[in-house]
Design a protein around this motif. Structure first.
Motif, PDB file in Angstrom:
ATOM      1  N   GLU A   1       0.823  -1.212   0.000  1.00 23.01           N
ATOM      2  CA  GLU A   1       0.000   0.000   0.000  1.00 23.01           C
ATOM      3  C   GLU A   1       0.860   1.266   0.000  1.00 23.01           C
ATOM      4  O   GLU A   1       0.516   2.255  -0.645  1.00 23.01           O
ATOM      5  CB  GLU A   1      -0.964  -0.008   1.187  1.00 23.01           C
ATOM      6  N   LYS A   2       2.009   1.241   0.704  1.00 22.93           N
ATOM      7  CA  LYS A   2       2.919   2.386   0.686  1.00 22.93           C
ATOM      8  C   LYS A   2       3.474   2.613  -0.718  1.00 22.93           C
ATOM      9  O   LYS A   2       3.590   3.748  -1.176  1.00 22.93           O
ATOM     10  CB  LYS A   2       4.076   2.178   1.669  1.00 22.93           C
TER      11      LYS A   2
ATOM     12  N   ILE B   1       2.079   1.739  -3.582  1.00 25.35           N
ATOM     13  CA  ILE B   1       0.998   2.244  -4.440  1.00 25.35           C
ATOM     14  C   ILE B   1       0.764   3.725  -4.178  1.00 25.35           C
ATOM     15  O   ILE B   1       0.652   4.531  -5.116  1.00 25.35           O
ATOM     16  CB  ILE B   1      -0.290   1.421  -4.230  1.00 25.35           C
ATOM     17  N   LEU B   2       0.720   4.118  -2.911  1.00 26.69           N
ATOM     18  CA  LEU B   2       0.499   5.519  -2.556  1.00 26.69           C
ATOM     19  C   LEU B   2       1.625   6.394  -3.096  1.00 26.69           C
ATOM     20  O   LEU B   2       1.383   7.455  -3.676  1.00 26.69           O
ATOM     21  CB  LEU B   2       0.385   5.666  -1.036  1.00 26.69           C
ATOM     22  N   LYS B   3       2.873   5.957  -2.908  1.00 30.24           N
ATOM     23  CA  LYS B   3       4.022   6.741  -3.377  1.00 30.24           C
ATOM     24  C   LYS B   3       4.014   6.848  -4.901  1.00 30.24           C
ATOM     25  O   LYS B   3       4.305   7.911  -5.450  1.00 30.24           O
ATOM     26  CB  LYS B   3       5.323   6.094  -2.889  1.00 30.24           C
ATOM     27  N   THR B   4       3.642   5.765  -5.598  1.00 27.31           N
ATOM     28  CA  THR B   4       3.561   5.797  -7.057  1.00 27.31           C
ATOM     29  C   THR B   4       2.526   6.815  -7.510  1.00 27.31           C
ATOM     30  O   THR B   4       2.774   7.615  -8.418  1.00 27.31           O
ATOM     31  CB  THR B   4       3.216   4.395  -7.605  1.00 27.31           C
ATOM     32  N   GLU B   5       1.373   6.810  -6.862  1.00 28.13           N
ATOM     33  CA  GLU B   5       0.329   7.772  -7.228  1.00 28.13           C
ATOM     34  C   GLU B   5       0.792   9.200  -6.954  1.00 28.13           C
ATOM     35  O   GLU B   5       0.547  10.106  -7.758  1.00 28.13           O
ATOM     36  CB  GLU B   5      -0.966   7.488  -6.473  1.00 28.13           C
ATOM     37  N   GLN B   6       1.490   9.432  -5.843  1.00 30.26           N
ATOM     38  CA  GLN B   6       1.998  10.771  -5.538  1.00 30.26           C
ATOM     39  C   GLN B   6       2.970  11.250  -6.616  1.00 30.26           C
ATOM     40  O   GLN B   6       2.932  12.414  -7.021  1.00 30.26           O
ATOM     41  CB  GLN B   6       2.673  10.782  -4.170  1.00 30.26           C
TER      42      GLN B   6
ATOM     43  N   SER C   1      -4.648  11.365 -11.256  1.00 27.26           N
ATOM     44  CA  SER C   1      -4.735  10.203 -10.385  1.00 27.26           C
ATOM     45  C   SER C   1      -3.851   9.095 -10.943  1.00 27.26           C
ATOM     46  O   SER C   1      -3.353   9.188 -12.068  1.00 27.26           O
ATOM     47  CB  SER C   1      -6.184   9.707 -10.306  1.00 27.26           C
ATOM     48  N   TYR C   2      -3.716   8.040 -10.162  1.00 29.90           N
ATOM     49  CA  TYR C   2      -2.964   6.866 -10.614  1.00 29.90           C
ATOM     50  C   TYR C   2      -3.607   6.291 -11.876  1.00 29.90           C
ATOM     51  O   TYR C   2      -2.937   6.013 -12.866  1.00 29.90           O
ATOM     52  CB  TYR C   2      -2.934   5.807  -9.502  1.00 29.90           C
TER      53      TYR C   2
END
Length: 186
Positions: free
Chosen positions: A19-20, A22-27, A36-37
């Motif tokens: 999840e970290k 995925i979140l960092k990739t989207e950021q 958005s991602y």
């Protein structure tokens, strides 16, 4: 670090790390201008489809022959232009990459500058060395001098690595590039 789940006998990334990531990739995608991602991946997919649709029909000489056999006979001027494109293809590619780089310069964050820090792996080794030494030697100063000598860096560099030991989760730019170039090391 906790072990991840197992699929077919292999250890997989644990849910928290997944999840970290995925979140960092989207950021990062949003920093680069995506909403958005999902929107970024759609754009990336369109680019890959475009490249593939133009590359796939010419993957082999035989496929290129088939593609050319399906095209109408070019006019004299079109023929000259086709040969001109082929003659200057390396320069055209350079021009395209240069334009892409110019666009990236204005839309993506700058490359970090300043004094390069220690690579993440070396920082980690220094912190581990100092920590292990300090368990046996009460003087932190002596442990840092020993680490400076062992790793061939200044005592100040060891001091900065020790002071920043809480941020060992953060890789620096050079370490990230090296990871992409060389792949993961254990």
């Amino acid at each position: 670090m906790r072990n991840g789940s197992r699929i077919e006998g292999k250890t997989c990334v644990n849910a928290e790390l997944r999840e970290k990531l995925i979140l960092k990739t989207e950021q990062v995608f949003m920093l680069a201008g995506a909403e958005s991602y999902d929107q970024a991946m759609q754009q990336f997919g369109k680019m890959l489809e475009f490249l593939n649709s133009h590359y796939d029909p010419m993957r082999t000489k035989e496929q290129l022959r088939t593609l050319l056999d399906q095209m109408p006979e070019p006019s004299f001027m079109q023929r000259r232009l086709l040969f001109g494109v082929l003659k200057y293809l390396p320069q055209i590619m350079r021009f395209g990459l240069k334009r892409l780089a110019e666009t990236a310069e204005f839309t993506l964050p700058e490359i970090p500058t300043g004094r390069p820090g220690l690579e993440l792996q070396i920082r980690t080794e220094i912190v581990e060395f100092v920590g292990n030494q300090h368990k046996r030697v009460p003087s932190l100063d002596r442990c840092m001098k020993s680490a400076a000598q062992k790793f061939g860096v200044s005592k100040g560099t060891v001091q900065r690595a020790w002071d920043d030991r809480a941020s060992l989760d953060d890789a620096d730019f050079r370490s990230a590039l090296k990871f992409l170039r060389d792949g993961p090391r254990d």
